[in-house]
Enzyme design. Structure first.
Site, PDB file in Angstrom:
ATOM      1  N   CYS A   2       0.831  -1.202   0.000  1.00 18.55           N
ATOM      2  CA  CYS A   2       0.000   0.000   0.000  1.00 18.55           C
ATOM      3  C   CYS A   2       0.873   1.262   0.000  1.00 18.55           C
ATOM      4  CB  CYS A   2      -0.864   0.028   1.255  1.00 18.55           C
ATOM      5  SG  CYS A   2      -1.879  -1.435   1.404  1.00 18.55           S
ATOM      6  N   ARG A  27       4.587   1.053  -6.655  1.00 16.18           N
ATOM      7  CA  ARG A  27       4.500   0.037  -5.596  1.00 16.18           C
ATOM      8  C   ARG A  27       3.411  -0.990  -5.890  1.00 16.18           C
ATOM      9  NH1 ARG A  27       6.545   2.246  -0.552  1.00 16.18           N
ATOM     10  NH2 ARG A  27       4.995   1.176   0.696  1.00 16.18           N
ATOM     11  N   LYS A 486      17.822 -18.251 -12.091  1.00 14.99           N
ATOM     12  CA  LYS A 486      18.053 -16.813 -11.866  1.00 14.99           C
ATOM     13  C   LYS A 486      19.221 -16.345 -12.723  1.00 14.99           C
ATOM     14  CE  LYS A 486      15.336 -15.808 -10.341  1.00 14.99           C
ATOM     15  NZ  LYS A 486      14.051 -16.115  -9.809  1.00 14.99           N
ATOM     16  N   HIS A 505      26.537 -40.051 -13.890  1.00 16.13           N
ATOM     17  CA  HIS A 505      25.807 -40.832 -14.887  1.00 16.13           C
ATOM     18  C   HIS A 505      25.797 -40.157 -16.254  1.00 16.13           C
ATOM     19  CE1 HIS A 505      24.665 -43.705 -11.872  1.00 16.13           C
ATOM     20  NE2 HIS A 505      24.322 -42.703 -11.070  1.00 16.13           N
TER      21      HIS A 505
END
Ligand code: F6R
Length: 609
Positions: A2, A27, A486, A505
């Protein structure tokens, strides 16, 4: 998250408030509103949607006056709607408040107020504050606000006005940001500096426990516990608007990485009882969803999927329930074995990802109950799921997800403990110890962030690499996948995450002299095995960075460099070990001159299949 704006002075408050709120748009918000003292009464205008919708309403019926508060709401308790938008007023209409944060004990307070005959007009936690304030008022607003702070628990920044005392604006900060803008014959409050920059560059940053009394010509600050006057430094801001929106950070991603301690605290708030013994999701009625389940599916995409992989470890370990984790785009086409006894958990930051939404619908069609973990309250996924647990990370703006991931992990921890409580699969002492460890995580994240300098140097050293490996076992493998994603998405360097025991493997063939490997070794029970895997890559010439909480000589001998993270329960290490990985991705992208916040070929919300 907010946004708050408040004004007292000689200008028309309406335009100051809407201008300030516009500067807080970055925001994120779903509704907006203002309250202005018009000379006789407090009048409120509020509207769901963009600020333009509110401005249209104001153009049709403007508010005249020089004292007011404004708010952009990012829904947490109650969906986005005109009623739930702030400012809220008490029943008499004489008090009005705006609030940013979460009132943890609002249900108990609401119950008491309802018993006294108070009528509520919204579903928010905030509304209890204004009714309580009206009840406590005995001719002194500051005294009433001080008493209020003794009754409410949680995180809050408040802006308060009353028509009884139209010469003042009162503001309080407890664990939610709030600043004062200092003008000439006028003063402002804002939840962030950009809100006031158009009017003044002199600000005062409130700290937890500060109560500020603003008049046109003066600002007084006192401590809510001691009532002692406090002198807060006046700071001159030389940031431009864009820098101010990023709170001085160069990018939203970095800002969001540093916001994680707060996001974690917010996501925990009100979900652990005061004694620290149990997890509660009050008001959610989770129990009917959990009765009789014999299997859990976790379905999500990208970073949220990686959080789900950790969620599987958590739920299986703590609640002893079998869990399958699926990428949403695969789940919907593979005819998953689902029955009414299956609980499907969908995880989505945005709540709008098309594949996840389609998976949710498929799970429902097959008879499963669906629990959503999302960061956006009014999103499609939140609306269509049977129940929703919100991650209270606040809006995430950078495309690369950071604080959403760590808060998703936190919700899985809370949910795992909650399920264990319900199913009685966890010894009480262990549960209490786990909850205690959970509460320490935000501080532990802070300590990692405080020592982030060496990560810049590391990023500089890997920026020319063609390919990098992330390895780990168990839950560390799940975090490796996130670290690798990322790095790929914002540095464009190819990377591969591998279950360390699986290298031999086939993939070991790719390890050669100088190959860079990031090895996570946080799991005590797998530590020896992990050391052997590190030795395997070292023997082929790899240069290894180890991330661990174990200060052993063997690890130091086995790797080229070690970054230590604080100790916690093995299941909780992902919240800590992912922080350096996020910073490696950020600084590498920065060193390469990429657009960190908007990487190529990606969108923040993927609403197409
Ligand atoms: C990576 C990233 C994506 C999202 C994925 C799902 O940093 O942000 O992988 O995690 O697109 O998005 P949500 O969580 O909004 O469903």
């Amino acid at each position: 998250m907010c946004g708050i704006m408040g004004y007292i002075g000689n200008r028309q408050a309406q335009s100051v408030l809407t201008n300030g709120l516009r500067k807080l748009e970055y925001r994120g918000y779903d509704s907006a509103g203002i309250a202005v003292f018009t000379g006789e009464t407090i009048a409120v205008r509020k509207k769901t949607g963009r600020l333009a919708a509110l401005e249209q309403q104001l153009a049709a019926s403007p508010l005249h006056g020089s004292l007011g508060i404004g708010h952009t709401r990012w829904a947490t308790h109650g969906r986005p709607s005109d009623e739930n938008a702030h400012p809220h007023v008490d029943q008499s209409g004489k008090f009005s408040i705006v609030h940013n944060g979460i009132i943890e004990n609002y249900l108990a307070l609401k119950r008491e107020l309802l018993e006294k005959g108070v009528t509520f007009t919204s579903e928010t936690d905030t509304e209890v504050i204004v009714h309580l304030l009206a009840e406590l008022y005995a001719g002194d607003l500051v005294e009433a606000v001080l008493q209020l702070t003794r009754k409410i628990r949680g995180a809050y920044a408040l802006g308060v006005i009353t028509e009884h005392e139209p010469d003042k604006l009162v503001a309080v900060r407890v664990a939610s940001p709030l600043i004062i803008g200092l003008g000439d014959g006028e003063n402002f409050i804002g939840s962030d500096i950009p809100a006031v920059l158009e009017y003044t560059r002199d600000v005062c940053i409130l700290e937890d426990g500060d109560l500020a009394i603003l008049t046109k010509d003066d600002v007084t600050i006192l401590n809510i516990d001691t009532k002692q006057l406090i002198n807060r430094e006046r700071v001159q801001i030389d940031w431009d608007q864009e820098q101010a929106e990023k709170a001085g950070y160069d990018h939203y991603m970095l800002k969001e990485i540093y916001e994680q301690p707060r996001a974690l605290r917010n996501s925990m708030a009100g979900r652990i009882d005061e004694a620290g013994k149990t997890v509660t999701f009050s008001g959610l009625q989770l129990r009917p969803l959990l009765n009789d389940i014999d299997k859990v599916f976790i379905v999500a995409c990208g970073t949220a999927y990686h959080a789900g992989l950790v969620g599987k470890h958590v739920i299986e370990r703590l609640a002893r329930l079998p869990v399958e984790v699926d990428v949403a785009s695969e789940f919907r086409y593979r005819r998953p074995l689902i029955s009414e006894k299956t609980l499907t958990i969908v995880v989505s930051q945005s709540g709008e990802t098309a594949d996840t939404l389609a998976a949710l619908r498929e799970a429902k069609r097959l008879g499963s109950n669906v629990l959503a973990i999302t960061n956006v309250v009014g999103s499609s996924i939140a609306r269509e799921a049977d129940r929703v647990i919100t991650t209270l990370a606040g809006p995430e703006i950078a495309v690369a997800s950071t604080k959403a991931y760590t808060t998703q992990l936190l919700v899985f921890y809370l949910l795992g403990i909650y399920l264990a409580q319900e199913r009685q699969t966890l010894d009480e002492q262990l549960r209490i110890a786990l909850i205690e460890a959970l509460q320490q995580l935000p501080e532990q994240v802070e300590s990692i962030l405080a020592n982030a300098d060496e990560i810049r140097l590391f990023a500089e050293s890997i920026k020319q690499e063609k390919s990098i490996f992330f390895i780990g076992r168990g839950i560390d493998y799940a975090v490796s996948l996130e670290g690798s994603l990322k790095l790929k998405e914002i540095s464009y360097i190819h990377s591969e995450a591998y279950a360390a025991g699986e290298l031999k493997h086939g993939t070991l063939a790719l390890i050669e002299e100088g190959t860079r490997v990031i090895a996570l070794a946080t799991q005590e029970e797998l530590y020896e095995k992990m050391l052997s895997n590190i030795k395997e890559v070292k023997a082929r010439g790899a240069t290894v960075l180890g991330i661990s909480s174990a200060k052993t000589i063997e690890l130091h001998r086995a790797v080229d460099e070690v970054w230590l993270i604080p100790s916690t329960y093995p299941l909780f290490t992902p919240i800590l070990s992912v922080i350096p990985l996020q910073l490696i991705a950020y600084y590498t992208s920065l060193a390469l001159g990429n657009d960190v916040d908007k990487p190529r070929n990606l969108a923040k919300s993927v609403t197409v299949e």
